[in-house]
Design a protein around this motif. Sequence first.
Motif, PDB file in Angstrom:
ATOM      1  N   VAL A  92      35.577  37.807  43.597  1.00 48.49           N
ATOM      2  CA  VAL A  92      36.698  38.649  44.008  1.00 48.49           C
ATOM      3  C   VAL A  92      37.457  37.954  45.138  1.00 48.49           C
ATOM      4  CG1 VAL A  92      37.372  40.879  44.974  1.00 48.49           C
ATOM      5  CG2 VAL A  92      35.470  40.751  43.336  1.00 48.49           C
ATOM      6  N   LEU A 105      38.094  44.627  32.541  1.00 52.17           N
ATOM      7  CA  LEU A 105      37.622  43.291  32.906  1.00 52.17           C
ATOM      8  C   LEU A 105      36.188  43.071  32.428  1.00 52.17           C
ATOM      9  CD1 LEU A 105      37.890  40.568  34.419  1.00 52.17           C
ATOM     10  CD2 LEU A 105      37.079  41.759  36.475  1.00 52.17           C
ATOM     11  N   GLN A 136      36.837  36.910  37.303  1.00 54.74           N
ATOM     12  CA  GLN A 136      37.394  37.015  38.644  1.00 54.74           C
ATOM     13  C   GLN A 136      38.321  38.226  38.732  1.00 54.74           C
ATOM     14  OE1 GLN A 136      38.988  33.369  40.308  1.00 54.74           O
ATOM     15  NE2 GLN A 136      37.370  32.111  39.398  1.00 54.74           N
ATOM     16  N   PHE A 137      38.400  38.786  39.940  1.00 56.99           N
ATOM     17  CA  PHE A 137      39.323  39.879  40.249  1.00 56.99           C
ATOM     18  C   PHE A 137      40.169  39.433  41.426  1.00 56.99           C
ATOM     19  CE2 PHE A 137      40.717  43.600  42.543  1.00 56.99           C
ATOM     20  CZ  PHE A 137      41.070  44.510  41.558  1.00 56.99           C
ATOM     21  N   ALA A 146      37.086  47.661  44.004  1.00 55.88           N
ATOM     22  CA  ALA A 146      36.836  47.034  42.697  1.00 55.88           C
ATOM     23  C   ALA A 146      35.441  46.428  42.652  1.00 55.88           C
ATOM     24  CB  ALA A 146      37.890  45.963  42.420  1.00 55.88           C
ATOM     25  N   ALA A 194      41.183  39.720  36.153  1.00 57.21           N
ATOM     26  CA  ALA A 194      41.917  40.968  36.356  1.00 57.21           C
ATOM     27  C   ALA A 194      42.782  40.816  37.594  1.00 57.21           C
ATOM     28  CB  ALA A 194      40.954  42.141  36.523  1.00 57.21           C
ATOM     29  N   VAL A 201      39.113  47.529  36.130  1.00 56.53           N
ATOM     30  CA  VAL A 201      37.756  47.002  36.299  1.00 56.53           C
ATOM     31  C   VAL A 201      36.944  47.166  35.019  1.00 56.53           C
ATOM     32  CG1 VAL A 201      35.573  47.350  37.508  1.00 56.53           C
ATOM     33  CG2 VAL A 201      37.718  47.323  38.795  1.00 56.53           C
ATOM     34  N   GLN A 237      46.674  45.912  34.366  1.00 53.07           N
ATOM     35  CA  GLN A 237      46.857  45.457  35.744  1.00 53.07           C
ATOM     36  C   GLN A 237      47.070  46.666  36.638  1.00 53.07           C
ATOM     37  OE1 GLN A 237      50.296  42.920  35.152  1.00 53.07           O
ATOM     38  NE2 GLN A 237      51.725  44.557  35.628  1.00 53.07           N
ATOM     39  N   CYS A 257      43.393  40.286  44.075  1.00 52.06           N
ATOM     40  CA  CYS A 257      44.273  41.308  44.650  1.00 52.06           C
ATOM     41  C   CYS A 257      45.076  40.697  45.785  1.00 52.06           C
ATOM     42  CB  CYS A 257      43.467  42.502  45.148  1.00 52.06           C
ATOM     43  SG  CYS A 257      44.513  43.847  45.762  1.00 52.06           S
ATOM     44  N   CYS A 293      45.685  42.546  40.523  1.00 47.16           N
ATOM     45  CA  CYS A 293      46.064  43.764  41.229  1.00 47.16           C
ATOM     46  C   CYS A 293      46.943  43.383  42.417  1.00 47.16           C
ATOM     47  CB  CYS A 293      44.796  44.487  41.696  1.00 47.16           C
ATOM     48  SG  CYS A 293      45.085  45.937  42.725  1.00 47.16           S
ATOM     49  N   THR A 322      43.577  36.272  31.196  1.00 51.08           N
ATOM     50  CA  THR A 322      43.980  37.411  32.015  1.00 51.08           C
ATOM     51  C   THR A 322      44.067  38.652  31.135  1.00 51.08           C
ATOM     52  OG1 THR A 322      45.290  35.896  33.377  1.00 51.08           O
ATOM     53  CG2 THR A 322      45.675  38.249  33.668  1.00 51.08           C
TER      54      THR A 322
END
Length: 272
Positions: free
Chosen positions: A53, A218, A116-117, A71, A154, A215, A186, A119, A156, A182
């Motif tokens: 993240v 994802l 991976q996330f 998340a 994902a 989430v 979103q 933001c 954000c 991806t």
Amino acid sequence: MDCQLTTDDQKLSEWKKFRLDSDKNDWIDQVDISGAKSLYEKEAQDRPLRVLVLYGSLRQRSFSRCCAYEAARLLDKLGADVRVFDPKELPVKGQVEETHHKVQELRELALWSEAQFWCSPEMHGNVTGCFKNQIDWIPLSLGSVRPTQGRTLAICQVNGGSQSFNAVNTLRILGRWMRMFTIPNQSSIPKAWQEFDECNRMKPSPLRDRLVDVVEELVKFSLLLRDNSSFLVDRYSERKEKGDFGRLLSQEEKEKLRKNDVLVSQTNESHQ
């Protein structure tokens, strides 16, 4: 993909700062994510999904970090092994050598991850320099290894003002550039300062529901793709390059080869 990230308990606790003491009233415990949970229990088995993240602000109260932590808690509830990278001591790209400990930490986490996330706050209509700097430090290739290729992603964003999608559009471009899958969904959170309480937890709203959606999606995409990602991103041109040179070449090496080919061609023409 099987990449073990060796670490000590102190480092692990730094990556998992998002974890809270047991709270019976935690909203995450009330969320119905049984669909993703059942798929996770079926597909993950003894291989927890490895998720990195990233967030994009160094402020003491960073709403992108608050969102990233929420998340991470959702992912943690689903059984994933989640690591949140702290960009605080990461130097500006090009300021130090690649051997810097924060650069190495980030690259090792990228290699370790299966998903991976990201933001980022939106600033001046785009992602922040803090976030982009993290991506800039992750190379497209390390020898014959591509640190992000085939990972699921994902995206954000958080906004100080009204609704916008500029940052997530940029994140989607970056994800494609980094050769990641991806997911379609979103999240964009307007007026983020209104969406988190005094404990930095997200308040009930459709925006929070959308974060859960992202989430959950994802996890689903990651579990379905991770055992097939190497096959899906296997490219003829790269197989050929590895066959010819034993590894993937850097762009600088490719340019040198092209110049040599031109010189050889010109020399041959002059001798005819």
